[in-house]
Design an enzyme around this catalytic site. Structure first.
Site, PDB file in Angstrom:
ATOM      1  N   HIS A 313       5.866  -2.108  10.756  1.00  0.00           N
ATOM      2  CA  HIS A 313       5.943  -1.891   9.461  1.00  0.00           C
ATOM      3  C   HIS A 313       7.124  -2.267   8.649  1.00  0.00           C
ATOM      4  O   HIS A 313       8.444  -2.434   9.299  1.00  0.00           O
ATOM      5  CB  HIS A 313       6.097  -0.250   9.256  1.00  0.00           C
ATOM      6  CG  HIS A 313       6.323   0.538   7.848  1.00  0.00           C
ATOM      7  ND1 HIS A 313       5.287   0.121   6.893  1.00  0.00           N
ATOM      8  CD2 HIS A 313       7.243   1.147   7.331  1.00  0.00           C
ATOM      9  CE1 HIS A 313       5.858   0.798   5.737  1.00  0.00           C
ATOM     10  NE2 HIS A 313       6.874   1.310   6.107  1.00  0.00           N
ATOM     11  N   SER A 314       7.174  -2.916   7.514  1.00  0.00           N
ATOM     12  CA  SER A 314       8.151  -3.367   6.579  1.00  0.00           C
ATOM     13  C   SER A 314       9.116  -4.171   7.297  1.00  0.00           C
ATOM     14  O   SER A 314       8.526  -5.473   7.742  1.00  0.00           O
ATOM     15  CB  SER A 314       8.959  -1.989   6.101  1.00  0.00           C
ATOM     16  OG  SER A 314       9.833  -2.471   5.111  1.00  0.00           O
ATOM     17  N   TYR A 315      10.489  -4.079   7.559  1.00  0.00           N
ATOM     18  CA  TYR A 315      11.151  -4.951   8.180  1.00  0.00           C
ATOM     19  C   TYR A 315      10.972  -4.952   9.617  1.00  0.00           C
ATOM     20  O   TYR A 315      11.283  -5.964  10.109  1.00  0.00           O
ATOM     21  CB  TYR A 315      12.663  -4.153   8.044  1.00  0.00           C
ATOM     22  CG  TYR A 315      13.969  -5.362   8.435  1.00  0.00           C
ATOM     23  CD1 TYR A 315      14.255  -6.163   7.393  1.00  0.00           C
ATOM     24  CD2 TYR A 315      14.257  -5.350   9.797  1.00  0.00           C
ATOM     25  CE1 TYR A 315      15.127  -6.968   7.525  1.00  0.00           C
ATOM     26  CE2 TYR A 315      15.286  -6.465   9.876  1.00  0.00           C
ATOM     27  CZ  TYR A 315      15.829  -7.275   8.783  1.00  0.00           C
ATOM     28  OH  TYR A 315      16.713  -8.168   8.976  1.00  0.00           O
TER      29      TYR A 315
END
Length: 437
Positions: A313-315
């Site tokens: 997720h995300s980073y």
């Protein structure tokens, strides 16, 4: 009568009415005080009996009872005395509150002084609660990092299922985003405002265990520990420059005054943090990218699973792309499919090669925040993995909203690999052929 005359008359009437109200209030207070003193001096009544209440006097300034006959004359200066008493009592009450805040009971003879009461830290409470759920409900075990850490060395940890390294079929690896979240969490905001299912990785872990996956939960934000700075370190930091003595003294004096003001404001803002701290980074785990590579080298690459799956997720998506750049051949040989949720990776900035971009187009899918329905194709300007809608416009909800589609994507990827056919779900039929720049 002119307007000024009418105004002056009205002002005098208004002042007279206020004066009459004040005198009536002082009279009522005096009557009430006399009644209470008489009740106290009289024979004590039964327990719980109510004290006699003085008769209520009408307000002499109201139209229905303008007559003041029968009222005892107020003592001279009663209104001024009442105001002074109220003001004095207010000062005493405020001073008492301040004194109670400053006062701390002295310790008993021979006893050590009580330590300051720690302030409640919501982040630590949530983190510890989620760690407990991972161990008790999901039956994961905590593994210390680095694996060969000394006793006094800064350490981190990850969570693994019992069969994570021995499961011959499937292994699921979970990577959360950047920020204050820790292992087992997607978004702290969702944990506080929504529920544990949407804000934690627990639904993914339980679903994976039910379907026969081994599980590894990464902890990429646990990169350092804070320790108290010693006097030698503080002195070394101030004497490290090679400047003239006079200039250094003048500079040290300014720094001390600045530090004194900063410490005062810091102590006012956070009374528990009274001493300077220094960050000690964890060996080979000083950043999310280093953490992902370390866990791959020591755990994932040594697992017996034939099919390894990532949810990032995300980073965490950026950390996976960096892992693939550093361990391209190993990742291609072992990883079957990768599900990204609103990933912030960038194949140009991270300098991913042509072969990596081609592999990502065939084996990755990114569920992004969008107003379109779930699994609707979303066009991208970058030549990386396909993008589909997560069914929500909120970044932190993308992992939870795409939860059923991700496991369906993994199942179809395994079937496609076993049948030697490229997987079809979540792919754009009219995929754009990107030109190599």
């Amino acid at each position: 009568m002119t307007s000024n005359s009418r105004y002056s008359v009205a002002l005098r009437l208004w002042r007279a009415r206020i004066r009459a109200n004040a005198q009536a209030l002082c009279t009522d207070l005096a009557l009430c005080r006399n009644s209470l003193l008489q009740a106290a001096d009289s024979t004590p009544s039964a327990p719980g009996a109510a004290l006699p209440t003085p008769a209520r006097r009408p307000n002499p300034t109201r139209r229905c009872c303008r007559s003041t006959s029968g009222f005892p004359a107020a003592p001279p200066g009663a209104d001024v005395t009442a105001r002074r008493c109220r003001k004095r009592s207010g000062r005493e009450e405020k001073g008492g509150r301040r004194a109670r805040r400053r006062y701390r009971a002295p310790p008993a003879d021979g006893a050590a002084p009580a330590p300051p009461r720690p302030a409640s830290n919501g982040r630590q409470i949530i983190t510890k609660h989620v760690y407990g759920l991972l161990e008790k409900e999901c039956h994961l075990k905590k593994i210390t990092l680095p694996v060969d850490a000394a006793e006094n060395e800064p350490k981190s940890f990850i969570f693994m299922s019992e069969d994570a390294l021995t499961n011959p079929d499937k292994l699921l690896v979970l990577i959360h985003g950047n920020g204050v979240v820790r292992a087992g969490q997607w978004a702290r905001r969702l944990i506080i405002n929504e529920d544990l299912d949407s804000g934690t990785q627990i639904p993914y872990i339980k679903k994976a265990i039910e379907e026969g996956y081994g599980v590894i939960v990464l902890n990429p934000n646990e990169n350092y520990i804070e320790v108290e700075k010693t006097k030698a370190q503080v002195q070394l930091s101030s004497d490290s420059s090679d400047e003239p003595a006079e200039k250094r003294e003048r500079k040290d004096k300014i720094q001390k005054e600045t530090k004194k003001r900063r410490d005062f404001y810091e102590k006012y803002r956070n009374p528990q943090k009274e001493k300077e701290t220094i960050q000690m980074y964890i060996r080979d785990n000083g950043s999310p990218e280093e953490h992902a590579i370390y866990v791959w080298d020591h755990f994932i690459s040594q697992s017996a699973a034939e099919n390894v799956f990532f949810v990032a997720h995300s980073y965490g998506g950026l950390a996976f792309v960096e892992l693939m750049i550093q361990r391209e051949a190993e990742v291609k040989n072992k990883v079957t499919a990768v599900a990204l949720t609103d990933s912030v990776h960038n194949v140009w900035h991270q300098e991913a090669g042509k072969t990596i971009r081609e592999w990502m187009r065939e084996n990755c899918c990114n569920w992004v925040s969008s107003s379109e329905p779930l699994d609707t194709s979303v066009e991208s300007m970058l030549p990386d993995c396909p993008r589909v809608s997560a069914g929500t416009e909120r970044h932190e909800l993308t992992s939870w909203k795409s939860f059923p589609s991700i496991f369906k994507f993994f199942s179809e990827a395994v079937e496609a690999k076993n049948s030697s056919v490229k997987p079809a779900p979540m792919r754009r039929s009219n995929r754009i052929k990107y030109e190599e720049l």
